[in-house]
Scaffold this active site. Sequence first.
Site, short mmCIF file in Angstrom:
data_model
loop_
_atom_site.label_atom_id
_atom_site.label_comp_id
_atom_site.label_asym_id
_atom_site.label_seq_id
_atom_site.Cartn_x
_atom_site.Cartn_y
_atom_site.Cartn_z
N HIS A 158 0.86 -1.19 0.00
CA HIS A 158 0.00 0.00 0.00
C HIS A 158 0.89 1.24 0.00
O HIS A 158 1.40 1.66 1.04
CB HIS A 158 -0.91 -0.01 1.22
CG HIS A 158 -2.08 0.94 1.12
ND1 HIS A 158 -2.10 2.01 0.23
CD2 HIS A 158 -3.27 0.99 1.77
CE1 HIS A 158 -3.25 2.66 0.37
NE2 HIS A 158 -3.97 2.06 1.29
N HIS A 187 -2.61 7.03 -1.00
CA HIS A 187 -3.61 7.67 -0.13
C HIS A 187 -3.04 8.36 1.10
O HIS A 187 -3.77 8.63 2.05
CB HIS A 187 -4.68 6.64 0.30
CG HIS A 187 -5.33 5.95 -0.86
ND1 HIS A 187 -6.07 4.80 -0.73
CD2 HIS A 187 -5.32 6.23 -2.19
CE1 HIS A 187 -6.51 4.40 -1.90
NE2 HIS A 187 -6.06 5.26 -2.82
N TYR A 217 -0.65 7.24 3.24
CA TYR A 217 -0.16 6.39 4.32
C TYR A 217 1.37 6.32 4.27
O TYR A 217 2.01 7.06 3.53
CB TYR A 217 -0.84 5.02 4.27
CG TYR A 217 -2.33 5.12 4.49
CD1 TYR A 217 -2.83 5.60 5.70
CD2 TYR A 217 -3.24 4.77 3.49
CE1 TYR A 217 -4.21 5.72 5.90
CE2 TYR A 217 -4.61 4.88 3.69
CZ TYR A 217 -5.08 5.36 4.90
OH TYR A 217 -6.43 5.50 5.10
#
Length: 367
Positions: A170, A173, A175
Amino acid sequence: MSSIQSLFKPFSAGPLSLPNRVVMAPMTRGFSPNGVPGEDVVAYYRRRAENGVGLIVTEGTLINHPAATDNPNIPNFHGEAALNGWAKVVEAVHQAGGKIVPQIWHVGTTRKVGSHPNPEALPIGPSGVTAEGEVVNEPLTEAEIRDLVAAYAQAAADAKRIGFDGIELHGAHGYLIDQFFWEKTNKRTDRYGGDMLSRTRFAVEIIEACRQAVGPDFPIIIRLSQWKSSEYTAKLAKTPEELGQFLAPLVEAGVDIFHCSTRRFWEPEFEGSELNFAGWTKKLTGKPTITVGSVGLDGDFMSLFTEGKGAENANVDDLASRLDEGEFDLVAVGRALLVDPAWADKVRDGRQDELIPFTPGALQTLH
């Protein structure tokens, strides 16, 4: 052949062979008490595999770090209990004929100070600052960065060991990995910060360590976004040339597939071209890409939450045409698939009138 059928053509990239182009997008659900996925989570993912989803990307799962999350019900990807739970998910999905990868995650400085499950652990990030500029910790030391890289690599090794078909990192976004990418949250002046190339170093080291942990024939996907949860208009790269420079080190490090997150898949990424983010990424890298962003819905998925409204199902003809033309390779479906496990089979069979519309209430249970 109708354009819809392009969604249901087989796909392969290296060792990954999929029966179709439909991907279940990763969606945080928070139904894993103490970080351990149980039988309800097993059944949730199995239903998607039984109903024709080609590849499942799990909800974000946490690396072994005390500040990885702010919610004790988000699933871990470390520890015997959590990994045994995930092994059962993998077994169920494979028995149903599906393929599945875990999304490996750390939330970084989006975590609020004092959050559970480890209220004593301070949020971490490249510079210890949030997207809003609040200082919540000291900048990460190089020793701490090495430990984080090792934790990602351990998760990758465990994913392979318990039978997953690849991993997704990931990196989107806003993070942790994305906080290194973004100049607003990465103020470092050492080799992990500064220009855009240096800001990719943390991700590059994670990808390289994961590749070393899993060998050459285990797919590594990375999810990227220009937009951040805190700033929808953010851009890591303002031009195609900048995007190419940003992506090159990630390709070299060993990424197999790019998962290109946008809020609305139909929006062009740069002026002067109709290509979306996934289209540009494929063009610039030559790697397969996954497009995502309000697929199958008649509204932007973020407004579903900010305005508390639902969404009607939208037809996917335009999406399928673009897929057929090769703009991108795979299509991730989020909320439409969250509420309706049979979305893929219904679309394939022309049963759009049977699709279940998304409402925010769907988030309260595992359909």
